[in-house]
Design a protein around this motif. Structure first.
Motif, PDB file in Angstrom:
ATOM      1  N   GLY A 343       0.766  -1.248   0.000  1.00  0.00           N
ATOM      2  CA  GLY A 343       0.000   0.000   0.000  1.00  0.00           C
ATOM      3  C   GLY A 343       0.793   1.292   0.000  1.00  0.00           C
ATOM      4  O   GLY A 343       0.190   2.365  -0.051  1.00  0.00           O
ATOM      5  N   LEU A 344       2.109   1.229   0.055  1.00  0.00           N
ATOM      6  CA  LEU A 344       2.877   2.486   0.100  1.00  0.00           C
ATOM      7  C   LEU A 344       2.790   3.207  -1.246  1.00  0.00           C
ATOM      8  O   LEU A 344       2.656   2.570  -2.295  1.00  0.00           O
ATOM      9  CB  LEU A 344       4.347   2.207   0.413  1.00  0.00           C
ATOM     10  N   LEU A 345       2.875   4.540  -1.195  1.00  0.00           N
ATOM     11  CA  LEU A 345       2.894   5.314  -2.435  1.00  0.00           C
ATOM     12  C   LEU A 345       4.231   5.069  -3.143  1.00  0.00           C
ATOM     13  O   LEU A 345       5.255   4.866  -2.484  1.00  0.00           O
ATOM     14  CB  LEU A 345       2.751   6.807  -2.141  1.00  0.00           C
ATOM     15  N   PRO A 346       4.231   5.107  -4.486  1.00  0.00           N
ATOM     16  CA  PRO A 346       5.491   4.866  -5.215  1.00  0.00           C
ATOM     17  C   PRO A 346       6.607   5.795  -4.759  1.00  0.00           C
ATOM     18  O   PRO A 346       7.760   5.394  -4.650  1.00  0.00           O
ATOM     19  CB  PRO A 346       5.114   5.125  -6.675  1.00  0.00           C
ATOM     20  N   TRP A 347       6.248   7.065  -4.470  1.00  0.00           N
ATOM     21  CA  TRP A 347       7.299   8.010  -4.082  1.00  0.00           C
ATOM     22  C   TRP A 347       7.922   7.617  -2.740  1.00  0.00           C
ATOM     23  O   TRP A 347       9.123   7.793  -2.532  1.00  0.00           O
ATOM     24  CB  TRP A 347       6.760   9.443  -4.034  1.00  0.00           C
ATOM     25  N   SER A 348       7.108   7.081  -1.830  1.00  0.00           N
ATOM     26  CA  SER A 348       7.644   6.638  -0.533  1.00  0.00           C
ATOM     27  C   SER A 348       8.657   5.513  -0.757  1.00  0.00           C
ATOM     28  O   SER A 348       9.700   5.453  -0.103  1.00  0.00           O
ATOM     29  CB  SER A 348       6.531   6.141   0.376  1.00  0.00           C
ATOM     30  N   ARG A 349       8.329   4.606  -1.683  1.00  0.00           N
ATOM     31  CA  ARG A 349       9.286   3.523  -1.996  1.00  0.00           C
ATOM     32  C   ARG A 349      10.572   4.104  -2.569  1.00  0.00           C
ATOM     33  O   ARG A 349      11.675   3.665  -2.257  1.00  0.00           O
ATOM     34  CB  ARG A 349       8.653   2.550  -3.006  1.00  0.00           C
ATOM     35  N   PHE A 350      10.407   5.118  -3.435  1.00  0.00           N
ATOM     36  CA  PHE A 350      11.589   5.737  -4.036  1.00  0.00           C
ATOM     37  C   PHE A 350      12.458   6.407  -2.965  1.00  0.00           C
ATOM     38  O   PHE A 350      13.685   6.370  -3.030  1.00  0.00           O
ATOM     39  CB  PHE A 350      11.176   6.761  -5.107  1.00  0.00           C
ATOM     40  N   VAL A 351      11.785   7.026  -1.966  1.00  0.00           N
ATOM     41  CA  VAL A 351      12.535   7.678  -0.876  1.00  0.00           C
ATOM     42  C   VAL A 351      13.347   6.634  -0.105  1.00  0.00           C
ATOM     43  O   VAL A 351      14.503   6.878   0.257  1.00  0.00           O
ATOM     44  CB  VAL A 351      11.575   8.452   0.054  1.00  0.00           C
ATOM     45  N   PHE A 352      12.762   5.466   0.124  1.00  0.00           N
ATOM     46  CA  PHE A 352      13.516   4.377   0.777  1.00  0.00           C
ATOM     47  C   PHE A 352      14.743   4.001  -0.069  1.00  0.00           C
ATOM     48  O   PHE A 352      15.849   3.841   0.436  1.00  0.00           O
ATOM     49  CB  PHE A 352      12.645   3.129   0.967  1.00  0.00           C
TER      50      PHE A 352
END
Lengths: 586, 59
Positions: A343-352
């Motif tokens: 459920g995470l937003l794509p941008w949150s994954r990118f930040v990780f």
């Protein structure tokens, strides 16, 4: 206010970074030496990854320099109360509680005085530390006449560390508050900024977290003051770039940020990850994950770089910085477990991914250096007539020219943004806070020189951290190193002799295997060999005039904290609790 | 010597009790549901399904 759809900024920054990285790869690979194809391919791939990371940093600075300040944030008068949370873990209570006293005194002079409570949330385990805290808390309480307004709670268990500490508070007392300002033990914020943050939170009901940009204060050593200058001059611009990139999926840096209690409680109770540390167990860098969880639940997470009056203290020497960085390294690499979290937003994954890259990139650089030293020994003899029937010789590319090109590219990506920020500060009048244009430019050049010398040392510390985490070593939860950071030469030698040895070994290998590279390796190997000296000298009191706005035009909250600190300086740890109940009005 | 140490420890304990009493947080509990960050492995899902079906099969 953040752009809700920052796709243009993201596309531009990503496109430019990928473009530059691909360009570096193509140029490097096209210029490859004859033979050793796989070595050359690996080198080119490593340069692609390393260039991307450098270009990404430069792109953020350029975005921050782009004109336009965005829409004015909406404001409203808050109806609920705000808790100011100060989690502590084996900190110096005299210094921490003096900051709380200063903020409490500043808030008491405003019309909103009754809206704020402080909660000191202790995770201190040592009996002596707990006794000191209790004693200084009683002093604080009586000096500020603050019973029922400044709370103190020490947990019997450290479950979940800092995130668990805050969670414990919210589960116990969260329903009493609309907002919570999360601080660190070394945080200091002006009353105006705190009140402004509550207004912005009240003005945007979807805002779950508002992050301010803390400036570094009270640095005294060469290293500390260079960091302080760097944070004061470059960070506002980088932060504006980050805010433009991230939009409403902004960052949380763990402190000097305000949360909407209901949003945080609904979304941010962190689970332990399956498996043992360092990749399983408690989530170490909880702040990034909490930001991602708030965004997953539909809340806005926003960084407002215009929120000044927000301060923290930084590490005073390279070893203290490396110790903190070891913790951050483990926390960021652990985020690899969350890249596919539901459920995470794509941008949150990118930040990780970005956080992981920040640490892994040190391996790319070191890998690149190692393969560059080894490459000549794997090379076959050049073929000057590779094309049948072609009567002109094809000369092998010049390794020196290639290395020089690489160094120029790297320096450009690292140094150009800093110089552009300095020029913009002069043009906009911001230079006045840094002692005027001449002093600003001098300080910038000295900072660039100093960071170039320390960069190879940090590269080594970071590489060691990454390798430790990858080999399964947990860094634990050490207390933060604060205060005076002066180191002895022997202490510096003990902590960094392995870097000296690595530098000497690298230089000797280059001398033996590819002598033409040796001079080009000196800017990296030199500081490595001299690491103990560099660490020692940069920990000494600073004589370089790194002027910063927090000193040339100090915020009144700093003077207030100093005054309270001075009045407490004569008290001993054994008995700071006053025998008389007169409140101190700082 | 032992008496002095005991007295100091007692005094410290008293201070800590006093700090805990005066500093007690307001009682206003709030629920914090634990978040899910990992996908449930297929093996676990199957085990849950089996546990759900098993009692019915017995019946």
């Amino acid at each position: 206010m953040a752009d809700p759809r920052p796709y243009g900024a993201r596309g531009a920054a990503l496109g430019a970074s990928l473009g530059l990285a691909a360009g570096a790869f193509v140029l490097f690979f096209a210029q490859r030496q004859t033979g050793g194809l796989w070595v050359e391919f690996a080198r080119s791939l490593l340069i692609l990854m390393a260039t991307f990371w450098l270009a990404w940093g430069a792109a953020q600075a350029l975005l921050g320099l782009w004109p336009g300040s965005g829409a004015t944030p909406r404001r409203a008068e808050p109806k609920g109360r705000c808790a100011i949370l100060v989690p502590v873990h084996e900190e110096d209570p005299r210094a921490t509680f003096a900051r709380i006293a200063a903020m409490d005194a500043a808030l008491a002079e405003t019309a909103q005085a009754g809206q704020f409570d402080f909660a000191i949330l202790s995770d201190t385990r040592s009996p002596s530390g707990a006794a000191r805290e209790a004693s200084w808390y009683l002093r604080l309480l009586r000096d500020r006449d603050a019973q029922g307004r400044i709370f103190y709670r020490r947990r019997s268990s450290n479950a979940g560390r800092k995130a668990g500490n805050i969670e414990d508070f919210l589960k116990t007392s969260g329903a009493a508050y609309e907002f919570a300002l999360i601080l660190d033990a070394d945080s200091l914020m002006s009353a105006e900024t705190i009140i402004e943050m509550t207004r912005r939170m009240a003005g945007e009901p979807r805002l779950g977290l508002l992050q301010s940009l803390p400036g570094v204060i009270r640095a005294g050593s060469v290293f500390g003051r260079a960091m302080q200058f760097s944070a004061a001059l470059y960070s506002p611009v980088f932060a504006r770039g980050v805010a433009r990139l991230q939009g409403e999926t902004g960052p949380f840096w763990g402190h000097n940020a305000m949360v909407r209690v209901r949003a945080f409680a609904e979304s941010c109770a962190l689970p332990d990850l399956s498996g043992p540390p360092p990749f399983g167990g408690h989530i170490l860098s909880h702040d990034y994950v909490e930001a991602a969880l708030l965004a997953r639940a539909g809340w806005i997470v926003r960084l407002d770089p215009d929120l000044t009056g927000s301060y923290e203290e930084g590490p005073e020497n390279i070893l203290a910085h490396a110790k903190r960085d070891r913790r951050w390294c483990q926390g960021n690499l652990q985020h690899a477990r969350l890249l596919a979290a539901p459920g995470l937003l794509p941008w949150s994954r990118f930040v990780f991914l970005q956080g992981i890259l920040a640490y892994v990139s040190s391996l790319f650089w070191l890998g690149f250096l190692a393969t560059s030293i080894l490459a000549p020994s794997l090379r076959v003899a050049p073929d000057y007539f590779p094309l049948p029937g072609w009567s002109f010789p094809v000369m092998p590319p010049n390794e020196t020219a290639r290395t020089a090109g690489l160094i120029i590219g790297v320096l450009g990506l690292l140094i150009l943004p800093k110089l552009l920020i300095a020029v913009q500060a002069i043009r906009s009048g911001r230079a006045a806070g840094f002692g005027g244009p001449v002093r600003l430019l001098t300080s910038t050049l000295v900072e660039i020189a100093l960071s170039s010398i320390t960069a190879p040392i940090f590269l080594m510390f970071q590489t060691r951290s990454v390798l430790q985490v990858l080999s399964g070593r947990d860094g634990g939860w050490p207390a933060a190193a604060r205060g005076e950071g002066r180191l002895g030469l022997f202490e510096s030698w003990q902590a960094s002799r392995w870097i000296t040895v690595a530098g000497l070994a690298g230089l000797a290998a280059a001398w033996k295997l590819s002598p033409e590279l040796t001079p080009w390796l000196l800017p990296v190997a030199g500081p490595m060999i001299a690491a103990p000296l560099v660490i020692w000298i940069t920990s000494l009191p600073c004589r370089i005039p790194f002027a910063v706005p927090s000193e040339t035009a100090p915020d009144p909250i700093l003077a207030r904290q100093e005054s309270i600190g001075a009045s407490w300086a004569s008290l001993t740890d054994a008995d700071p609790a006053p025998s008389h109940p007169e409140p101190l009005h700082a | 010597m032992t008496d002095q140490v005991t007295t100091r420890t007692d005094a410290q304990t008293d201070l800590q009790h006093e700090a805990a009493r005066l500093g007690a947080l307001p009682a206003a509990p709030l629920a914090m549901p634990r978040q899910r960050l990992e996908h449930v492995p297929l093996r676990t899902r199957l085990a849950r399904l089996r546990a759900l079906i098993a009692p019915r099969a017995d019946a």
